[in-house]
Design a protein around this motif. Structure first.
Motif, PDB file in Angstrom:
ATOM      1  N   SER A 188      68.951  43.834  51.579  1.00  0.00           N
ATOM      2  CA  SER A 188      69.731  44.484  52.680  1.00  0.00           C
ATOM      3  C   SER A 188      69.106  45.756  52.919  1.00  0.00           C
ATOM      4  CB  SER A 188      71.033  44.258  52.724  1.00  0.00           C
ATOM      5  OG  SER A 188      71.676  45.229  53.601  1.00  0.00           O
ATOM      6  N   GLU A 189      68.950  46.316  54.163  1.00  0.00           N
ATOM      7  CA  GLU A 189      68.324  47.628  54.295  1.00  0.00           C
ATOM      8  C   GLU A 189      69.818  48.697  54.610  1.00  0.00           C
ATOM      9  OE1 GLU A 189      65.752  49.013  53.155  1.00  0.00           O
ATOM     10  OE2 GLU A 189      65.241  46.951  52.719  1.00  0.00           O
ATOM     11  N   ASP A 190      70.976  47.956  54.629  1.00  0.00           N
ATOM     12  CA  ASP A 190      72.006  48.713  54.852  1.00  0.00           C
ATOM     13  C   ASP A 190      72.917  49.372  53.320  1.00  0.00           C
ATOM     14  OD1 ASP A 190      74.417  49.979  55.127  1.00  0.00           O
ATOM     15  OD2 ASP A 190      75.098  48.488  56.891  1.00  0.00           O
ATOM     16  N   PRO A 191      72.458  50.326  53.247  1.00  0.00           N
ATOM     17  CA  PRO A 191      72.963  50.823  51.617  1.00  0.00           C
ATOM     18  C   PRO A 191      74.423  50.574  51.464  1.00  0.00           C
ATOM     19  CG  PRO A 191      71.755  52.551  52.905  1.00  0.00           C
ATOM     20  CD  PRO A 191      72.104  51.644  54.114  1.00  0.00           C
ATOM     21  N   ARG A 192      75.257  50.501  52.521  1.00  0.00           N
ATOM     22  CA  ARG A 192      76.560  50.324  52.377  1.00  0.00           C
ATOM     23  C   ARG A 192      76.870  48.597  51.804  1.00  0.00           C
ATOM     24  NH1 ARG A 192      77.873  52.340  58.139  1.00  0.00           N
ATOM     25  NH2 ARG A 192      76.236  51.134  58.620  1.00  0.00           N
ATOM     26  N   GLU A 193      75.814  47.855  52.421  1.00  0.00           N
ATOM     27  CA  GLU A 193      75.969  46.491  52.032  1.00  0.00           C
ATOM     28  C   GLU A 193      75.294  45.944  50.547  1.00  0.00           C
ATOM     29  OE1 GLU A 193      77.810  44.398  54.088  1.00  0.00           O
ATOM     30  OE2 GLU A 193      78.218  46.252  55.158  1.00  0.00           O
ATOM     31  N   ALA A 194      74.154  46.656  50.378  1.00  0.00           N
ATOM     32  CA  ALA A 194      73.278  46.413  49.351  1.00  0.00           C
ATOM     33  C   ALA A 194      74.137  46.167  47.853  1.00  0.00           C
ATOM     34  CB  ALA A 194      72.145  47.334  49.133  1.00  0.00           C
ATOM     35  N   PRO A 195      73.639  45.554  47.176  1.00  0.00           N
ATOM     36  CA  PRO A 195      74.429  44.960  45.726  1.00  0.00           C
ATOM     37  C   PRO A 195      74.010  46.412  44.940  1.00  0.00           C
ATOM     38  CG  PRO A 195      72.248  43.727  45.877  1.00  0.00           C
ATOM     39  CD  PRO A 195      72.483  44.441  47.194  1.00  0.00           C
ATOM     40  N   GLY A 196      74.802  46.789  44.002  1.00  0.00           N
ATOM     41  CA  GLY A 196      74.432  47.951  42.971  1.00  0.00           C
ATOM     42  C   GLY A 196      75.768  48.199  42.409  1.00  0.00           C
ATOM     43  N   ALA A 197      75.737  49.211  41.627  1.00  0.00           N
ATOM     44  CA  ALA A 197      76.624  49.809  40.728  1.00  0.00           C
ATOM     45  C   ALA A 197      77.199  51.143  41.296  1.00  0.00           C
ATOM     46  CB  ALA A 197      76.750  49.522  39.184  1.00  0.00           C
TER      47      ALA A 197
END
Ligand SMILES: [Fe+2]
Length: 293
Positions: A188-197
């Motif tokens: 996903s190119e939407d940083p709000r949606e992208a997985p991560g910590a």
């Protein structure tokens, strides 16, 4: 440890600092057989200089793993871009290589540039240290640069330090540093949606007590709770400080080089190299500590 005891330990090391704000070479040691006092000295020097280089080592995989364990328990290597683990029977070992065998890469990251990043900061408890050992290196290219994130933090204007003091940043888990999508992730190119910590932007190092700016990587990063445009603007501002900082040491690899970096207070990047040349490095990672919420 009191200062005289510490100085006595460090006096036993033949150490040459890079002069670049981080990084030092340790001369004349065989890491297969250093005693506990020498290891303690090396560990102190590592905390002081953030990245250590030890040349002319002849470590096989088992010896690399055994030496790495002196820093603490090891993480298992992430899954390779092809979906396989790398080395049968040695799940701690990650292979960084462009070499192809039977039509498949034997390792990760290819031959292109790898952008500034901290290893695996997209997980809740990122590794505290990475050890990277060179088996085969091209005659030119593929250098690795390191940046001192204590120094980047210290050099920030006070107003910016105050602004980021209680903010958290999402470290993206979509892409590895070579720009490849990680196993099992739908990009996903939407940083709000992208997985991560999520991690605090300002990280207090548990062993040195010093504050470091903790950015992880730029792509898909997101500062929790801000409007996207505001997050992008603040991240760009912080990354400008990284790009303009003079606190960078670049290492040109030779076979037999072991480089050990503190993954909590540094970032690293790699230059591209000629795809027709061979580059093979083996990496281990030492488990980190849980970070304050
Ligand atoms: Fe890395």
């Amino acid at each position: 440890m009191d200062i005289p005891a510490r100085d006595a330990l460090l006096d036993g090391l033949d150490l040459r600092a890079s002069g670049k704000g981080l990084g030092a070479e340790i001369i004349g040691v065989d890491l297969r057989r250093i005693d506990d006092a020498a290891f303690e000295a090396l560990h102190l020097a590592w905390l002081d200089h953030l990245v250590l280089l030890v040349r002319n080592q002849t470590l096989n995989d088992a010896e690399l793993i055994a030496f790495s364990r002196r820093f603490g328990d090891l993480d298992l290597a992430p899954i390779q871009e092809t979906g396989r683990r790398f080395v049968e029977g040695l799940p701690e070992l990650y292979v960084v290589s462009n070499v192809m065998e039977k039509g498949e890469p034997i390792g990760s990251l290819g031959h292109g540039e790898a952008v500034w990043h901290t290893d695996m900061s997209y997980v809740e408890v990122p590794p505290k240290a990475s050890l990277l050992f060179a088996l085969e290196t091209p005659a030119a290219g593929g250098n690795t640069s390191f940046v001192n994130m204590y120094a980047v933090y210290d050099a920030l204007p006070d107003m910016l330090k105050r602004r980021i003091a209680s903010l958290r940043v999402k470290h993206d888990g979509t892409y590895n540093s070579g720009g490849f999508v990680r196993q099992g992730v739908t990009p996903s190119e939407d940083p709000r949606e992208a997985p991560g910590a999520l991690h605090p932007l300002v990280y207090t190092h548990p062993e040195t007590g010093r504050a470091a700016l903790y950015l992880g990587r730029r792509r898909n990063a997101y500062i929790d709770g801000l409007e996207l445009a505001e997050s992008e603007a603040l991240l760009n501002q912080l990354w400008d400080h990284v790009d303009q900082s003079g606190f960078v040491w670049t290492h040109a690899w030779r076979p037999g080089d072991l480089v050990i970096w503190d993954n909590r207070c540094t970032m690293h990047r790699r230059d591209a190299f000629d795809a027709a040349t061979r580059r093979i490095l083996h990496r281990t990672q030492v488990k980190g500590e849980r970070r304050p919420a």
